[in-house]
Design an enzyme around this catalytic site. Structure first.
Site, PDB file in Angstrom:
ATOM      1  N   ARG A 159       8.986  -2.564  -9.142  1.00 31.23           N
ATOM      2  CA  ARG A 159       7.927  -1.442  -9.711  1.00 31.23           C
ATOM      3  C   ARG A 159       8.465  -0.077  -9.608  1.00 31.23           C
ATOM      4  O   ARG A 159       9.028   0.331  -8.387  1.00 31.23           O
ATOM      5  CB  ARG A 159       6.665  -1.608  -8.529  1.00 31.23           C
ATOM      6  CG  ARG A 159       6.003  -2.866  -8.573  1.00 31.23           C
ATOM      7  CD  ARG A 159       4.787  -2.687  -7.747  1.00 31.23           C
ATOM      8  NE  ARG A 159       4.045  -4.209  -7.714  1.00 31.23           N
ATOM      9  CZ  ARG A 159       3.296  -4.825  -8.356  1.00 31.23           C
ATOM     10  NH1 ARG A 159       3.110  -4.436  -9.751  1.00 31.23           N
ATOM     11  NH2 ARG A 159       2.760  -5.847  -8.247  1.00 31.23           N
TER      12      ARG A 159
ATOM     13  N   ASP B 290      -3.361 -11.102 -13.292  1.00 32.67           N
ATOM     14  CA  ASP B 290      -4.765 -10.427 -13.260  1.00 32.67           C
ATOM     15  C   ASP B 290      -5.582 -10.408 -14.418  1.00 32.67           C
ATOM     16  O   ASP B 290      -6.763 -10.164 -14.208  1.00 32.67           O
ATOM     17  CB  ASP B 290      -4.318  -8.883 -12.649  1.00 32.67           C
ATOM     18  CG  ASP B 290      -3.722  -8.635 -11.412  1.00 32.67           C
ATOM     19  OD1 ASP B 290      -3.646  -9.677 -10.672  1.00 32.67           O
ATOM     20  OD2 ASP B 290      -3.033  -7.545 -11.151  1.00 32.67           O
TER      21      ASP B 290
ATOM     22  N   ARG C  54       1.422 -16.400  -7.790  1.00 33.48           N
ATOM     23  CA  ARG C  54       2.449 -15.770  -9.157  1.00 33.48           C
ATOM     24  C   ARG C  54       3.703 -16.648  -9.087  1.00 33.48           C
ATOM     25  O   ARG C  54       4.470 -16.283  -9.825  1.00 33.48           O
ATOM     26  CB  ARG C  54       2.918 -14.415  -8.507  1.00 33.48           C
ATOM     27  CG  ARG C  54       2.019 -13.481  -9.239  1.00 33.48           C
ATOM     28  CD  ARG C  54       2.228 -12.076  -8.504  1.00 33.48           C
ATOM     29  NE  ARG C  54       3.643 -11.669  -8.342  1.00 33.48           N
ATOM     30  CZ  ARG C  54       3.778 -10.482  -7.618  1.00 33.48           C
ATOM     31  NH1 ARG C  54       2.794  -9.590  -7.213  1.00 33.48           N
ATOM     32  NH2 ARG C  54       5.146 -10.196  -7.387  1.00 33.48           N
TER      33      ARG C  54
ATOM     34  N   MET D 110      -5.943 -13.209  -5.219  1.00 30.71           N
ATOM     35  CA  MET D 110      -5.345 -12.004  -5.839  1.00 30.71           C
ATOM     36  C   MET D 110      -6.044 -11.583  -7.070  1.00 30.71           C
ATOM     37  O   MET D 110      -6.972 -12.145  -7.556  1.00 30.71           O
ATOM     38  CB  MET D 110      -3.638 -12.207  -6.295  1.00 30.71           C
ATOM     39  CG  MET D 110      -2.851 -11.964  -5.013  1.00 30.71           C
ATOM     40  SD  MET D 110      -1.228 -11.936  -5.612  1.00 30.71           S
ATOM     41  CE  MET D 110      -0.302 -11.521  -4.128  1.00 30.71           C
TER      42      MET D 110
ATOM     43  N   HIS E  40      -5.663  -7.691  -7.844  1.00 24.08           N
ATOM     44  CA  HIS E  40      -5.603  -6.187  -7.770  1.00 24.08           C
ATOM     45  C   HIS E  40      -7.289  -5.678  -7.776  1.00 24.08           C
ATOM     46  O   HIS E  40      -8.089  -6.161  -6.880  1.00 24.08           O
ATOM     47  CB  HIS E  40      -4.969  -5.704  -8.683  1.00 24.08           C
ATOM     48  CG  HIS E  40      -4.479  -4.084  -8.431  1.00 24.08           C
ATOM     49  ND1 HIS E  40      -4.021  -3.835  -7.295  1.00 24.08           N
ATOM     50  CD2 HIS E  40      -4.202  -2.945  -9.056  1.00 24.08           C
ATOM     51  CE1 HIS E  40      -3.606  -2.646  -7.434  1.00 24.08           C
ATOM     52  NE2 HIS E  40      -3.893  -2.194  -8.410  1.00 24.08           N
TER      53      HIS E  40
HETATM   54  O1  F6P Z   1      -0.674  -7.301 -10.307  1.00 23.10           O
HETATM   55  C1  F6P Z   1      -0.360  -8.700  -9.823  1.00 23.10           C
HETATM   56  C2  F6P Z   1      -0.285  -8.566  -8.304  1.00 23.10           C
HETATM   57  O2  F6P Z   1       0.125  -9.889  -8.017  1.00 23.10           O
HETATM   58  C3  F6P Z   1      -1.951  -8.089  -7.941  1.00 23.10           C
HETATM   59  O3  F6P Z   1      -2.689  -9.464  -8.056  1.00 23.10           O
HETATM   60  C4  F6P Z   1      -1.534  -7.779  -6.260  1.00 23.10           C
HETATM   61  O4  F6P Z   1      -2.540  -6.811  -6.032  1.00 23.10           O
HETATM   62  C5  F6P Z   1      -0.337  -7.096  -6.661  1.00 23.10           C
HETATM   63  O5  F6P Z   1       0.296  -7.825  -7.697  1.00 23.10           O
HETATM   64  C6  F6P Z   1       0.707  -7.491  -5.321  1.00 23.10           C
HETATM   65  O6  F6P Z   1       1.524  -6.592  -5.612  1.00 23.10           O
HETATM   66  P1  F6P Z   1       3.084  -6.860  -4.576  1.00 23.10           P
HETATM   67  O7  F6P Z   1       3.724  -8.045  -5.390  1.00 23.10           O
HETATM   68  O8  F6P Z   1       3.769  -5.603  -5.086  1.00 23.10           O
HETATM   69  O9  F6P Z   1       2.593  -6.925  -3.366  1.00 23.10           O
END
Ligand code: F6P
Length: 357
Positions: A74, A136, A284, A178, A180
């Protein structure tokens, strides 16, 4: 001769590899001379010139493989215009690497944040094509993002598994899903898994209504209740607060996530045994479902077509089951959310599912 740069940015999801494979297959089937530069770990690879030269063979056998062969990270959009710790101008660095490698275009796979940066690069004069990935499903301009259906499968399985144990013990179970700030994943997995109560960010909940729904079920003879709660679910009370007030309130919030708060409130108002399950990043992970394999392959194929036509500045998406090209400037910075009055919500309510509203 085509020289293509490719990167995957943001949180990973299923079918990233399938989509990249689609791009490369469609291109190399039509054109002998294609050079592929795979930038590693998202925009970081493009900023710091960290890439691998890839051939058609690197994309063979990855249709079913989860994750991304390029790695991801990210890099928040709001930091793109800020120099790094060594004073490097990130946007200039990306442009320089693009021009140094004499790329014809960049193929960028990502979600919302990724699209903002992709559009910035387009505005800066680079040729960009994007593909919509995220579990999402919150990207504007496309009915669906790849990864979403695979995640629905996993979240549904989690609810299915909870069902049997909840029934055995007569418990109230919360499965946190999940998504977001949007509720597509929770809504779909909740309906598919037969959840009794679904809480999503777009429909703020009233905890008394949630408790009423549980009591009503129990009064009708059901010994257990399943709640599918989106990680971004919010109470009616909190939804009224400004961003700043909410941030302030959250500083003293003792709960690891909203589900634990809802569980605590149910416990305080009832005598039920309440448990929370958070499948988290399993949603995921793993192999893409068949829908996502087909969808990502179609998107990749269309991206290849765009490159062959020399048309850039588009996200490839889907509308009414047809693959479409959406101008990037229309997509960047917009969030797709569940409309509280959407027919799927009304249908779920007809089935007796409570949204706590
Ligand atoms: O955007 C995808 C996602 O899995 C969201 O559903 C979740 O809020 C976020 O990413 C989690 O982010 P990370 O993997 O940075 O913890």
């Amino acid at each position: 001769m085509k020289r293509i740069g490719m990167l995957t940015s943001g949180g990973d999801c299923q079918a990233l590899n399938a989509a990249m494979r689609g791009v490369v297959k469609s291109l190399t089937n039509a054109e002998q001379n294609v050079e592929i530069y795979g930038f590693l770990d998202g925009y970081k690879g493009l900023i710091y010139g960290n890439f691998r030269m890839l051939t058609r063979r690197d994309f063979s056998g990855i249709l079913t493989k989860g994750g991304t062969i390029l790695g991801s990270s990210r890099t928040p959009f709001k930091l793109m215009r800020e120099p790094d710790e060594n004073g490097l101008d990130k946007v200039e660095a990306m442009k320089q690497n693009y021009y140094k490698l004499k790329l014809d275009c960049l193929v960028i796979l990502g979600g919302n944040g990724t699209h903002k940066t992709a559009n910035l690069l387009r505005e800066e004069g680079l040729n960009v094509i994007t593909l919509p990935k995220t579990i999402d499903n919150d990207l504007w301009g496309t009915d669906m993002t790849f990864g979403f259906q695979s995640a629905v499968n996993i979240a549904t399985e989690a609810i299915d598994c909870i069902h049997t144990t909840a029934a055995s013990h007569g418990r109230v179970f919360i499965v946190e899903v999940m998504g977001h700030k949007v509720g597509f994943l929770t809504l779909n997995a909740g309906i598919a898994g037969g959840a009794d109560i679904i809480l999503i960010p777009e429909i703020p909940y009233d905890i008394d209504k949630v408790v009423d729904a549980i009591e009503e079920r129990h009064s009708k003879g059901s010994k257990f209740t399943i709640l599918a709660v989106a990680e971004g679910a919010i109470s009616k009370e909190d939804a009224k607060l400004s961003k700043k007030e909410l941030k302030e309130k959250m500083k003293n919030n003792p709960y690891p996530s909203v589900s634990y708060e809802v569980a605590d409130q149910i416990k305080k108002r009832t005598s039920y045994d309440v448990r929370v399950t958070v499948p988290g990043h399993t949603q995921r992970g793993g192999s893409p479902c068949p829908y996502d394999r087909v969808f990502a392959s179609r998107l990749g194929s269309e991206a290849g077509k765009l490159i062959l036509e020399g048309k850039y500045g588009f996200m490839v998406g889907i509308k009414n089951r047809e693959i479409i090209r959406v101008p990037l400037e229309e997509v960047a910075g917009k969030l797709k959310t569940v409309a509280p009055d959407a027919s799927i919500v009304q249908e779920a309510k007809m089935l007796g599912i409570s949204f706590g509203d």
